[in-house]
Design a protein around this motif. Structure first.
Motif, mmCIF file in Angstrom:
data_model
loop_
_atom_site.group_PDB
_atom_site.id
_atom_site.type_symbol
_atom_site.label_atom_id
_atom_site.label_comp_id
_atom_site.label_asym_id
_atom_site.label_seq_id
_atom_site.Cartn_x
_atom_site.Cartn_y
_atom_site.Cartn_z
ATOM 1 N N GLU A 1 0.838 -1.193 0.000
ATOM 2 C CA GLU A 1 0.000 0.000 0.000
ATOM 3 C C GLU A 1 0.883 1.256 0.000
ATOM 4 O OE1 GLU A 1 -3.532 1.814 2.890
ATOM 5 O OE2 GLU A 1 -2.787 -0.230 3.162
ATOM 6 N N PRO A 2 0.556 2.256 -0.809
ATOM 7 C CA PRO A 2 1.405 3.457 -0.893
ATOM 8 C C PRO A 2 1.452 4.234 0.420
ATOM 9 C CG PRO A 2 -0.082 3.324 -2.776
ATOM 10 C CD PRO A 2 -0.548 2.296 -1.788
ATOM 11 N N LEU A 3 2.644 4.711 0.764
ATOM 12 C CA LEU A 3 2.863 5.562 1.931
ATOM 13 C C LEU A 3 3.754 6.719 1.504
ATOM 14 C CD1 LEU A 3 2.932 6.369 4.915
ATOM 15 C CD2 LEU A 3 4.750 4.679 5.263
ATOM 16 N N LEU A 4 3.219 7.926 1.550
ATOM 17 C CA LEU A 4 3.968 9.131 1.205
ATOM 18 C C LEU A 4 4.505 9.762 2.481
ATOM 19 C CD1 LEU A 4 4.747 11.350 -0.922
ATOM 20 C CD2 LEU A 4 2.535 12.428 -0.387
ATOM 21 N N ILE A 5 5.815 10.029 2.523
ATOM 22 C CA ILE A 5 6.443 10.646 3.690
ATOM 23 C C ILE A 5 7.029 11.999 3.275
ATOM 24 C CG2 ILE A 5 8.091 10.372 5.553
ATOM 25 C CD1 ILE A 5 7.963 7.411 5.281
ATOM 26 N N ILE A 6 6.718 13.054 4.061
ATOM 27 C CA ILE A 6 7.044 14.425 3.671
ATOM 28 C C ILE A 6 7.978 15.071 4.699
ATOM 29 C CG2 ILE A 6 6.085 16.602 2.869
ATOM 30 C CD1 ILE A 6 3.311 15.202 2.825
ATOM 31 N N ALA B 1 0.545 16.510 -7.461
ATOM 32 C CA ALA B 1 0.920 16.269 -8.854
ATOM 33 C C ALA B 1 1.830 15.053 -8.983
ATOM 34 C CB ALA B 1 1.601 17.504 -9.436
ATOM 35 N N LEU B 2 2.726 14.874 -8.006
ATOM 36 C CA LEU B 2 3.607 13.702 -8.012
ATOM 37 C C LEU B 2 2.776 12.433 -7.884
ATOM 38 C CD1 LEU B 2 6.433 12.401 -7.905
ATOM 39 C CD2 LEU B 2 6.369 12.703 -5.418
ATOM 40 N N MET B 3 1.787 12.444 -7.004
ATOM 41 C CA MET B 3 0.916 11.285 -6.847
ATOM 42 C C MET B 3 0.185 10.975 -8.146
ATOM 43 S SD MET B 3 -0.694 11.784 -2.999
ATOM 44 C CE MET B 3 -1.621 10.237 -3.107
ATOM 45 N N LYS C 1 0.543 7.693 -10.606
ATOM 46 C CA LYS C 1 -0.738 6.984 -10.721
ATOM 47 C C LYS C 1 -1.175 6.376 -9.387
ATOM 48 C CE LYS C 1 0.126 5.915 -15.605
ATOM 49 N NZ LYS C 1 -0.576 7.134 -16.044
ATOM 50 N N LEU C 2 -1.039 7.163 -8.329
ATOM 51 C CA LEU C 2 -1.471 6.736 -7.003
ATOM 52 C C LEU C 2 -2.867 7.289 -6.739
ATOM 53 C CD1 LEU C 2 1.779 7.459 -4.948
ATOM 54 C CD2 LEU C 2 1.066 5.291 -5.978
ATOM 55 N N LYS C 3 -3.824 6.403 -6.604
ATOM 56 C CA LYS C 3 -5.194 6.830 -6.321
ATOM 57 C C LYS C 3 -5.266 7.516 -4.967
ATOM 58 C CE LYS C 3 -9.919 5.079 -5.873
ATOM 59 N NZ LYS C 3 -10.789 3.863 -5.922
ATOM 60 N N ASN C 4 -4.598 6.921 -3.966
ATOM 61 C CA ASN C 4 -4.501 7.519 -2.645
ATOM 62 C C ASN C 4 -3.305 6.910 -1.921
ATOM 63 O OD1 ASN C 4 -5.365 4.999 -1.589
ATOM 64 N ND2 ASN C 4 -7.494 5.637 -1.678
ATOM 65 N N ALA C 5 -3.015 7.435 -0.747
ATOM 66 C CA ALA C 5 -1.874 6.931 0.023
ATOM 67 C C ALA C 5 -2.040 7.300 1.484
ATOM 68 C CB ALA C 5 -0.572 7.526 -0.511
ATOM 69 N N PRO D 1 -9.051 15.528 -0.468
ATOM 70 C CA PRO D 1 -9.426 14.525 0.543
ATOM 71 C C PRO D 1 -9.454 13.092 0.019
ATOM 72 C CG PRO D 1 -11.306 15.890 -0.076
ATOM 73 C CD PRO D 1 -10.092 16.553 -0.647
ATOM 74 N N ASP D 2 -9.646 12.923 -1.269
ATOM 75 C CA ASP D 2 -9.677 11.576 -1.836
ATOM 76 C C ASP D 2 -8.278 10.964 -1.947
ATOM 77 O OD1 ASP D 2 -9.235 13.652 -3.790
ATOM 78 O OD2 ASP D 2 -9.401 12.129 -5.367
ATOM 79 N N LYS D 3 -7.240 11.794 -1.821
ATOM 80 C CA LYS D 3 -5.870 11.313 -2.009
ATOM 81 C C LYS D 3 -5.234 10.773 -0.734
ATOM 82 C CE LYS D 3 -5.072 12.326 -6.394
ATOM 83 N NZ LYS D 3 -4.158 13.426 -6.750
ATOM 84 N N VAL D 4 -5.767 11.139 0.423
ATOM 85 C CA VAL D 4 -5.142 10.741 1.687
ATOM 86 C C VAL D 4 -6.023 9.737 2.408
ATOM 87 C CG1 VAL D 4 -4.152 11.540 3.858
ATOM 88 C CG2 VAL D 4 -4.082 13.028 1.839
ATOM 89 N N LYS D 5 -5.503 8.517 2.560
ATOM 90 C CA LYS D 5 -6.261 7.457 3.209
ATOM 91 C C LYS D 5 -6.197 7.596 4.724
ATOM 92 C CE LYS D 5 -6.796 2.435 3.351
ATOM 93 N NZ LYS D 5 -6.255 1.138 2.857
ATOM 94 N N MET D 6 -4.976 7.714 5.270
ATOM 95 C CA MET D 6 -4.764 7.971 6.690
ATOM 96 C C MET D 6 -3.580 8.924 6.799
ATOM 97 S SD MET D 6 -5.375 4.201 8.452
ATOM 98 C CE MET D 6 -5.910 4.835 10.046
#
Length: 291
Positions: free
Chosen positions: A60-65, A117-119, A123-127, A147-152
């Motif tokens: 599952e995708p996890l974006l870290i900032i 834009a990176l997501m 092609k990441l639906k959400n993360a 809001p549709d892009k961030v799952k948790m």
């Protein structure tokens, strides 16, 4: 040269500052290649810039900032932990690390839109999202604006505005004085480099932004873990305010902790966030408050 050194010093201090004098643990020297990994490092051409990013693991995708003046390598203690279960995506934000900048101003909304834009490009639906400091602000904005892009979402050391009701007065005063110094110095330079211009923009960002109204956080629909140290650069009361205004939130204030929770409390930080991501949000009401 003095201007460059002063800028880099203040930005580095803000990234690693714990805000607690008695905390003496030091992070181990980074011996891996996170943030400069030629095997996985790539550039995404988005919104007029080349954004450097790296991807580790599968799942599952996890974006870290990362935070202001930081880069991918700031999460050297999170990447190996979360890559065991997630597809971990990390990027150097605009004007930081290996990513360039084509603008003469910066805003947290701009940085958040870059990540969105990176997501899209990946092609990441959400993360799921983790954000530290300025990265936490960007995580909040990403969840508010898309809001549709961030799952948790898990954020640590984030703030809604830059004054001393939110930011530890000593740090706020230090950054503001540095802004005055750099602005005066910049005027005396005939042809400042892009590096110097970007460092000035990042410093300006710290002093004058963000400007997020608490009620705007009501737009965040995903489960959110709001984190802060009890001696953070961000006042604990402000961290609590953020949690209170997000409909589905948990609050975690770490005792004996400053701003650098992902480094100084890395094992606990990773474990608690990992547990948060692995379970559905629990609505706590009525008799649940006794559990």
């Amino acid at each position: 040269m003095k201007l460059i050194k002063a800028l880099l010093t203040i930005l580095l201090a803000l990234v690693i500052c714990t805000g607690y004098a008695q905390q003496k643990e030091t992070a181990k020297k980074d011996t891996n290649t996170y943030g400069q990994n030629k095997a996985v490092g790539k550039y995404a051409e988005i919104r007029g810039i080349k954004m450097y990013y790296e991807v580790y693991g599968k799942g599952e995708p996890l974006l870290i900032i990362h935070g202001n003046g930081g880069s991918i390598k700031d999460f050297r203690y999170q990447i190996p932990y979360f890559a065991k279960k997630y597809k971990v995506i990390l990027a150097d934000s605009r004007a930081q690390g290996k990513s360039n900048n084509d603008k003469d101003s910066l805003s947290y909304e701009m940085l958040s839109d870059d990540l969105n834009a990176l997501m899209d490009q990946l092609k990441l639906k959400n993360a799921n999202v983790i954000g530290w400091s300025d990265g936490g602000i960007e995580g909040l904005l990403l969840a508010m604006r898309n809001p549709d892009k961030v799952k948790m979402l898990a954020v640590t050391g984030a703030n809604l505005w830059p004054d001393t009701t939110a930011v530890y007065p000593y740090i706020a005063d230090l950054v503001m004085k540095q802004n005055v110094f750099t602005a005066d110095s910049l005027k005396k330079m005939k042809n400042p480099s892009r590096l110097i211009k970007d460092q000035v923009l990042l410093l300006h960002l710290l002093s004058y932004e963000p400007h997020i109204k608490p009620e705007a956080l009501h737009k965040i629909s995903c489960p959110t873990l709001v984190i802060g140290g009890d001696h953070d650069v961000i006042n604990p009361e402000h961290t609590m305010l953020i949690a209170k205004n997000i409909p589905r939130s948990y609050l975690w204030i770490l005792p004996n902790s400053g701003h650098s929770t992902p480094i100084y409390y890395r094992d606990m930080f990773n474990r608690v966030i990992g547990d948060f991501f692995s379970k559905p949000y629990r609505k706590i009401e009525k008799w649940d408050v006794l559990k």
